[in-house]
Design a protein around this motif. Structure first.
Motif, PDB file in Angstrom:
ATOM      1  N   GLY A   1       0.721  -1.091  -0.098  1.00 50.35           N
ATOM      2  CA  GLY A   1      -0.107  -0.077  -0.093  1.00 50.35           C
ATOM      3  C   GLY A   1       0.822   1.343  -0.077  1.00 50.35           C
ATOM      4  N   GLU A   2       2.265   1.244   0.004  1.00 54.20           N
ATOM      5  CA  GLU A   2       2.775   2.344   0.365  1.00 54.20           C
ATOM      6  C   GLU A   2       4.370   2.201   0.253  1.00 54.20           C
ATOM      7  N   ALA A   3       5.072   3.184  -0.099  1.00 60.41           N
ATOM      8  CA  ALA A   3       6.684   2.996  -0.258  1.00 60.41           C
ATOM      9  C   ALA A   3       7.214   4.160   0.044  1.00 60.41           C
ATOM     10  N   VAL A   4       8.376   4.491   1.043  1.00 61.15           N
ATOM     11  CA  VAL A   4       9.056   5.378   1.483  1.00 61.15           C
ATOM     12  C   VAL A   4      10.589   5.289   0.949  1.00 61.15           C
ATOM     13  N   TYR A   5      10.895   6.494   0.514  1.00 57.57           N
ATOM     14  CA  TYR A   5      12.195   6.642   0.173  1.00 57.57           C
ATOM     15  C   TYR A   5      12.813   7.946   0.606  1.00 57.57           C
ATOM     16  N   ARG A   6      13.874   7.836   1.395  1.00 51.99           N
ATOM     17  CA  ARG A   6      14.759   9.048   1.821  1.00 51.99           C
ATOM     18  C   ARG A   6      15.304   9.686   0.987  1.00 51.99           C
ATOM     19  N   ILE A   7      15.181  10.943   0.615  1.00 52.69           N
ATOM     20  CA  ILE A   7      15.941  12.007  -0.233  1.00 52.69           C
ATOM     21  C   ILE A   7      17.283  12.214   0.249  1.00 52.69           C
ATOM     22  N   ARG A   8      18.459  11.930  -0.497  1.00 55.23           N
ATOM     23  CA  ARG A   8      19.615  12.185  -0.186  1.00 55.23           C
ATOM     24  C   ARG A   8      20.555  12.541  -1.447  1.00 55.23           C
TER      25      ARG A   8
ATOM     26  N   GLU B   1      23.716  14.727  -7.310  1.00 57.13           N
ATOM     27  CA  GLU B   1      22.396  14.506  -7.837  1.00 57.13           C
ATOM     28  C   GLU B   1      21.630  13.808  -6.840  1.00 57.13           C
ATOM     29  N   PRO B   2      20.228  14.138  -6.667  1.00 59.37           N
ATOM     30  CA  PRO B   2      19.397  13.686  -5.811  1.00 59.37           C
ATOM     31  C   PRO B   2      19.167  11.909  -5.799  1.00 59.37           C
ATOM     32  N   ASP B   3      19.103  11.251  -4.877  1.00 58.91           N
ATOM     33  CA  ASP B   3      19.147   9.853  -4.783  1.00 58.91           C
ATOM     34  C   ASP B   3      18.019   9.502  -3.909  1.00 58.91           C
ATOM     35  N   LEU B   4      17.388   8.222  -4.222  1.00 59.40           N
ATOM     36  CA  LEU B   4      16.242   7.923  -3.364  1.00 59.40           C
ATOM     37  C   LEU B   4      16.667   6.649  -2.713  1.00 59.40           C
ATOM     38  N   GLN B   5      16.621   6.551  -1.128  1.00 54.56           N
ATOM     39  CA  GLN B   5      17.055   5.418  -0.670  1.00 54.56           C
ATOM     40  C   GLN B   5      15.905   4.707   0.004  1.00 54.56           C
ATOM     41  N   ARG B   6      15.604   3.643  -0.463  1.00 46.77           N
ATOM     42  CA  ARG B   6      14.498   2.657  -0.064  1.00 46.77           C
ATOM     43  C   ARG B   6      14.627   2.406   1.506  1.00 46.77           C
TER      44      ARG B   6
END
Length: 339
Positions: A75-82, A87-92
């Motif tokens: 139902g959902e997914a969260v990624y921390r922006i770093r 360049e922006p990267d998304l860490q699961r």
């Protein structure tokens, strides 16, 4: 045949067990069923096949496949922006908790990232995460709700049926080989030892056709015919599982013909409905979250998936041109040109 001590689960007992375990906190759901994985696979494949503009970003086909699969399953997914190399990267995130007030901009995320040897924890504001949801409830707007969260009863039934059939299939398997009740005890002990070594496999044993000294007449062949014992799930249970499989797909907005042996015409129509009615609308919702958090222009284009509807769009184009519309305009309206 079945062992006398084996317990067969009926439909009513499976449902009763599911409700009891749910009350005890041992919830059975569809998370480990082929039905939910089939639906998640269709969704993940559709988004992985879509074209992302700009192309050289963290939003790769693998990223979309992973994220959308989580949406369908959880139902959902969260990624921390770093930031990586400027360049922006998304860490699961592997786990997270959310605190804050009514305004989503005040929410604080305690995010965890699991690794083989250790777990990292970070506290970040809402602006520092991409939080994608399949849907949400007004009572818990900070939490995503997946298809099986909306159809929880169907999910529990699917999980209970799978577990019931798995228990059936895991039952003991062997063969009963009749032996004379008044036979030589030493020979019977030898046969029992051989059967024990077999562990359910077929064994070649000495024939008892001679009646053990009494002659063949004392040994009718039907008395020595071996019988197999093992799993024997009722046909009704298997049929109910097939029906539940279709209901799980329906809850996930996936047409059954996309995962069955339907003819090409049915599959093309099902794919058209799925892309137009489900994948594209959800894609727009997800892109809004990404654009808002990453502050970048993102376009998710499903045009490459329209080959299934090429004949229909070509007919629409022909009719529009025949009706007097300019070629370029007719091509754009009919979708022949997706650029």
């Amino acid at each position: 045949m079945r062992w006398p001590w084996e317990k067969r689960q009926s439909y009513s007992s499976i449902v009763s067990s599911a409700l009891l375990e749910a009350a005890q906190g041992k919830v059975i759901d569809a998370a480990q069923t082929a039905a939910l994985e089939s639906a998640a696979g269709v969704w993940a494949g559709a988004f992985a096949a879509a074209r992302v503009e700009p192309e050289d970003t963290v939003l790769s086909p693998a990223w979309w496949s992973e994220a959308v699969r989580d949406l369908i399953r959880y139902g959902e997914a969260v990624y921390r922006i770093r930031v990586q190399d400027g360049e922006p990267d998304l860490q699961r995130a592997s786990a997270w908790t959310i605190n804050g007030g009514i305004d989503p901009e005040t929410w604080i995320y305690d995010v965890e990232h699991a690794g083989p040897a250790n777990t990292e924890r970070h506290r970040v504001p809402a602006a520092g995460v991409v939080h994608m949801r399949y849907s949400s409830d007004a009572a818990r707007p900070w939490s995503g709700v997946g298809p099986m969260g909306r159809a929880a009863a169907t999910g529990r039934l699917a999980g209970a049926l799978e577990r019931g059939l798995a228990d059936e299939a895991g039952g003991a398997v062997s063969r009963i080989i009749p032996i004379p009740a008044d036979g030589d005890e030493a020979r019977l002990d030898e046969l029992r030892a051989d059967l024990a070594k077999g562990e359910g496999r077929g064994l070649l044993l000495r024939t008892t056709a001679a009646g053990w000294g009494e002659g063949p007449g004392a040994a009718p062949r039907s008395d020595w015919r071996q019988q197999r014992i093992g799993p024997e799930p009722p046909a009704e249970l298997a049929e109910l599982r097939r029906d539940t499989f279709a209901q799980v797909l329906a809850a996930c907005a996936v047409p059954l013909s996309l995962v069955s042996d339907a003819d090409g015409t049915s599959q093309r129509e099902a794919w058209r409905r799925f892309v137009m009615g489900q994948a594209e609308p959800l894609g727009r919702v997800l892109v809004e979250e990404i654009v808002d958090k990453l502050e970048m222009t993102v376009r998710l284009d499903f045009g490459g998936l329209w080959a299934h509807d090429l004949a229909g769009r070509a007919q629409a184009f022909q009719r529009l041109v025949a009706g007097g519309m300019e070629i370029q305009q007719a091509a754009a309206v009919s979708g022949v040109l997706t650029e």
